[in-house]
Scaffold this motif. Structure first.
Motif, mmCIF file in Angstrom:
data_model
loop_
_atom_site.group_PDB
_atom_site.id
_atom_site.type_symbol
_atom_site.label_atom_id
_atom_site.label_comp_id
_atom_site.label_asym_id
_atom_site.label_seq_id
_atom_site.Cartn_x
_atom_site.Cartn_y
_atom_site.Cartn_z
ATOM 1 N N LEU A 271 47.071 41.734 29.878
ATOM 2 C CA LEU A 271 48.088 40.921 29.208
ATOM 3 C C LEU A 271 49.057 40.359 30.236
ATOM 4 O O LEU A 271 49.593 41.077 31.069
ATOM 5 C CB LEU A 271 48.863 41.761 28.186
ATOM 6 N N VAL A 272 49.268 39.054 30.138
ATOM 7 C CA VAL A 272 50.347 38.387 30.874
ATOM 8 C C VAL A 272 51.353 37.932 29.827
ATOM 9 O O VAL A 272 50.989 37.275 28.846
ATOM 10 C CB VAL A 272 49.835 37.183 31.677
ATOM 11 N N SER A 273 52.611 38.300 30.014
ATOM 12 C CA SER A 273 53.620 37.983 29.018
ATOM 13 C C SER A 273 54.937 37.621 29.694
ATOM 14 O O SER A 273 55.113 37.824 30.901
ATOM 15 C CB SER A 273 53.823 39.177 28.076
ATOM 16 N N SER A 274 55.844 37.090 28.903
ATOM 17 C CA SER A 274 57.209 36.847 29.377
ATOM 18 C C SER A 274 58.164 37.242 28.264
ATOM 19 O O SER A 274 57.785 37.304 27.090
ATOM 20 C CB SER A 274 57.410 35.381 29.760
ATOM 21 N N ALA A 275 59.397 37.525 28.636
ATOM 22 C CA ALA A 275 60.404 37.891 27.650
ATOM 23 C C ALA A 275 61.773 37.456 28.154
ATOM 24 O O ALA A 275 62.054 37.532 29.356
ATOM 25 C CB ALA A 275 60.385 39.397 27.390
ATOM 26 N N THR A 276 62.612 37.028 27.237
ATOM 27 C CA THR A 276 63.956 36.566 27.573
ATOM 28 C C THR A 276 64.955 37.188 26.611
ATOM 29 O O THR A 276 64.749 37.184 25.389
ATOM 30 C CB THR A 276 64.054 35.036 27.485
ATOM 31 N N ARG A 277 66.015 37.729 27.182
ATOM 32 C CA ARG A 277 67.109 38.277 26.383
ATOM 33 C C ARG A 277 68.413 37.921 27.083
ATOM 34 O O ARG A 277 68.685 38.398 28.190
ATOM 35 C CB ARG A 277 66.986 39.785 26.233
ATOM 36 N N GLY A 278 69.195 37.060 26.445
ATOM 37 C CA GLY A 278 70.421 36.600 27.088
ATOM 38 C C GLY A 278 70.095 35.835 28.359
ATOM 39 O O GLY A 278 69.265 34.924 28.358
ATOM 40 N N SER A 279 70.723 36.213 29.453
ATOM 41 C CA SER A 279 70.487 35.540 30.733
ATOM 42 C C SER A 279 69.299 36.118 31.490
ATOM 43 O O SER A 279 68.884 35.575 32.517
ATOM 44 C CB SER A 279 71.739 35.643 31.612
ATOM 45 N N LEU A 280 68.740 37.222 30.986
ATOM 46 C CA LEU A 280 67.632 37.883 31.677
ATOM 47 C C LEU A 280 66.295 37.344 31.196
ATOM 48 O O LEU A 280 66.084 37.136 29.999
ATOM 49 C CB LEU A 280 67.678 39.398 31.450
ATOM 50 N N SER A 281 65.382 37.132 32.121
ATOM 51 C CA SER A 281 64.048 36.649 31.785
ATOM 52 C C SER A 281 63.048 37.253 32.764
ATOM 53 O O SER A 281 63.271 37.241 33.980
ATOM 54 C CB SER A 281 63.997 35.122 31.847
ATOM 55 N N PHE A 282 61.941 37.785 32.241
ATOM 56 C CA PHE A 282 60.957 38.466 33.066
ATOM 57 C C PHE A 282 59.547 37.965 32.769
ATOM 58 O O PHE A 282 59.251 37.530 31.647
ATOM 59 C CB PHE A 282 61.000 39.977 32.834
ATOM 60 N N ILE A 283 58.698 38.046 33.789
ATOM 61 C CA ILE A 283 57.262 37.788 33.637
ATOM 62 C C ILE A 283 56.541 39.094 33.928
ATOM 63 O O ILE A 283 56.799 39.731 34.958
ATOM 64 C CB ILE A 283 56.777 36.693 34.599
ATOM 65 N N SER A 284 55.652 39.483 33.035
ATOM 66 C CA SER A 284 54.944 40.752 33.163
ATOM 67 C C SER A 284 53.440 40.507 33.263
ATOM 68 O O SER A 284 52.899 39.642 32.566
ATOM 69 C CB SER A 284 55.249 41.641 31.951
ATOM 70 N N VAL A 285 52.781 41.275 34.127
ATOM 71 C CA VAL A 285 51.320 41.253 34.240
ATOM 72 C C VAL A 285 50.826 42.693 34.169
ATOM 73 O O VAL A 285 51.285 43.544 34.931
ATOM 74 C CB VAL A 285 50.855 40.615 35.570
ATOM 75 N N VAL A 286 49.904 42.943 33.257
ATOM 76 C CA VAL A 286 49.313 44.272 33.109
ATOM 77 C C VAL A 286 47.801 44.111 33.103
ATOM 78 O O VAL A 286 47.260 43.315 32.328
ATOM 79 C CB VAL A 286 49.791 44.954 31.799
ATOM 80 N N LEU A 287 47.111 44.845 33.971
ATOM 81 C CA LEU A 287 45.651 44.758 34.075
ATOM 82 C C LEU A 287 45.025 46.141 33.956
ATOM 83 O O LEU A 287 45.605 47.135 34.395
ATOM 84 C CB LEU A 287 45.252 44.136 35.419
#
Length: 459
Positions: free
Chosen positions: A256-272
């Motif tokens: 899964l490749v995902s992203s998430a944003t909460r307020g000013s924070l934003s992340f990209i995640s990669v799980v293999l």
């Protein structure tokens, strides 16, 4: 008394040193204790705003990507659209080759038929929402003329992006022992694809409707990404998640490749390489979704942005040569905001300066005189240019003497001077030698003249 004073000063220095050293160690310990224990083979969490790595596990290990491959396929299609080779509204016909090349009967599909006509955007939706393998090939032919040529372009793009552990064999991610990537490389590809608004708009779609075509009734597609799904998400729904792409094969596990944003924070995640298991209570847990949620929750709870430098902060003075003003102050070119573990004191950041010192006048206000690199626990976080705070004029006389000195310090000039010196010395010696010879010759002639001259006859 002197001994007591010595020990007092010594103990004070030890106390101050411990106060300076303790905070970053505590910040690191707090963050590491809160870091989740994942069940996947590899994982990566990156700050989407700055590119800073927040969490990494086997991020450079070569693993099978399954359908997360389709992120690269989408990237090349969107690049072709951006370059004017295609448009999102162009109609494409599914060819026989596209429906058979490298596909398997049990692969994910949108039930596209040979000869079916859909737009580029509709094929992208089938590919990114329900992971339709056949849609990849149709788009590949539209971009490169053939699936094989498109795969070559995928590998070329991976190399261009700096992917060092990636090799593609097909457009869809169906298993092949020579088809692999890494969490880090997949992040590089994803970050590039996210620059296109259409990519995130389609990836972040939970339910899509494909209008009726020449060979099919209207289709309703439900995303395979349970983080953004609805009733079919089996408890994984994550309100802050946006996109991006799932993938699974028996060899690759769940990815899964995902992203998430909460307020000013934003992340990209990669799980293999995650497993799907049945727990003792009967729950079927897919760890690609589970681990991604853990990463996002941990990051949102434990990190925040802090302004660690402001553009008006005076960093230090730099020496100035060739001027009556011998110092100039430098300041950061811009404010620096970093994602840091909560509780980190910006004063604990290590500051490494790379400055010209001294610098020759003239100096202009705003002129770059070097850089400063900020690090925490040996990990570089940011580098900022350091600019001169004011103009510094050069002194004409000092510049003249420096030019003279520089001129005579040149090797070629020194060689010429040495040669001239030798020639002058040789000329002097030659003149001295020639003068002696003339002197001797003149004396001998004088003596012969006085002794042998005609004196006349006596009478």
């Amino acid at each position: 008394m002197k001994t007591n004073r010595f020990f007092s000063v010594f103990l004070l220095m030890v106390l101050l040193t411990s106060l300076l050293i303790t905070p970053p160690a505590l910040a690191e310990e707090t963050a590491s204790q809160a870091a989740p224990q994942l069940h996947s083979k590899a994982a990566l969490l990156v700050d989407a705003n700055t590119g800073a790595v927040v969490y990494a596990l086997n991020e450079h290990q070569e693993l099978y990507p399954a359908s997360t491959t389709k992120i690269m396929t989408a990237l090349l299609v969107l690049e072709a659209v951006d370059e004017g080779k295609l448009s999102m509204g162009d109609e494409l016909t599914a060819s026989r080759a596209a429906m058979t090349t490298g596909l398997s009967e049990d692969g994910s599909t949108a039930n596209i038929k040979e000869g079916e006509i859909m737009t580029v955007e509709e094929y992208l939706t089938c590919m990114l929402v329900v992971s339709a393998n056949e849609a990849c090939n149709v788009l590949a032919e539209a971009v490169s003329g053939s699936v094989e040529a498109f795969v070559d372009a995928m590998n070329a793009k991976a190399e261009e992006l700096g992917c060092e552990n990636t090799h593609f064999v097909n457009t869809s991610g169906l298993h092949d022992s020579q088809h692999y990537t890494s969490a880090w490389d997949l992040y590089l590809i994803t970050a590039e694809a996210m620059k296109y608004d259409a990519f995130m708009r389609i990836c972040d779609t939970a339910t899509a409707t494909i209008p009726a075509t020449n060979l099919s009734e209207a289709r309703t597609l439900h995303t395979s990404n349970y983080l953004i799904g609805a009733w079919w998400s089996r408890g994984y729904l994550y309100d802050d998640a946006h996109g991006i792409k799932t993938g699974s094969t028996s060899q690759a596990g769940h990815c899964l490749v995902s992203s998430a944003t909460r307020g000013s924070l934003s992340f990209i995640s990669v799980v293999l390489g995650a497993d799907r298991v049945t727990l003792d209570d009967g729950e079927i847990r897919t760890y690609s979704f589970y681990d991604t949620r853990l990463l996002f929750d941990w990051a949102f709870d434990n990190f925040s942005y802090q302004t660690v430098l402001t553009s008006d902060e005076l960093i230090r003075d730099v020496g100035v040569a060739l001027s009556k003003t011998d110092r100039v102050s430098v300041h950061p070119a811009e404010d620096v905001e970093l994602l840091l573990p909560n509780g980190t004191d910006p004063a604990d950041l290590e500051r490494a300066l790379d400055l010209q010192d001294p610098v020759d006048a003239p100096v202009s206000q705003g002129q770059s005189l070097g850089t400063m690199t900020l690090s925490l626990d040996g990990r570089e976080l940011a580098t900022v240019e350091l600019l001169a705070m004011a103009d510094v004029e050069a002194d004409g006389l000092l510049v003249f003497w420096r030019n003279v000195k520089d001129f005579f310090s040149k090797t070629a000039v020194r060689v010429v001077l040495i040669v001239l010196g030798v020639l002058i010395l040789a000329l002097v010696l030659w003149k001295l030698t020639l003068g002696r010879r003339r002197y001797r010759y003149g004396r001998s002639v004088g003596r012969r003249s006085r002794g042998g001259g005609y004196r006349g006859r006596r009478r």
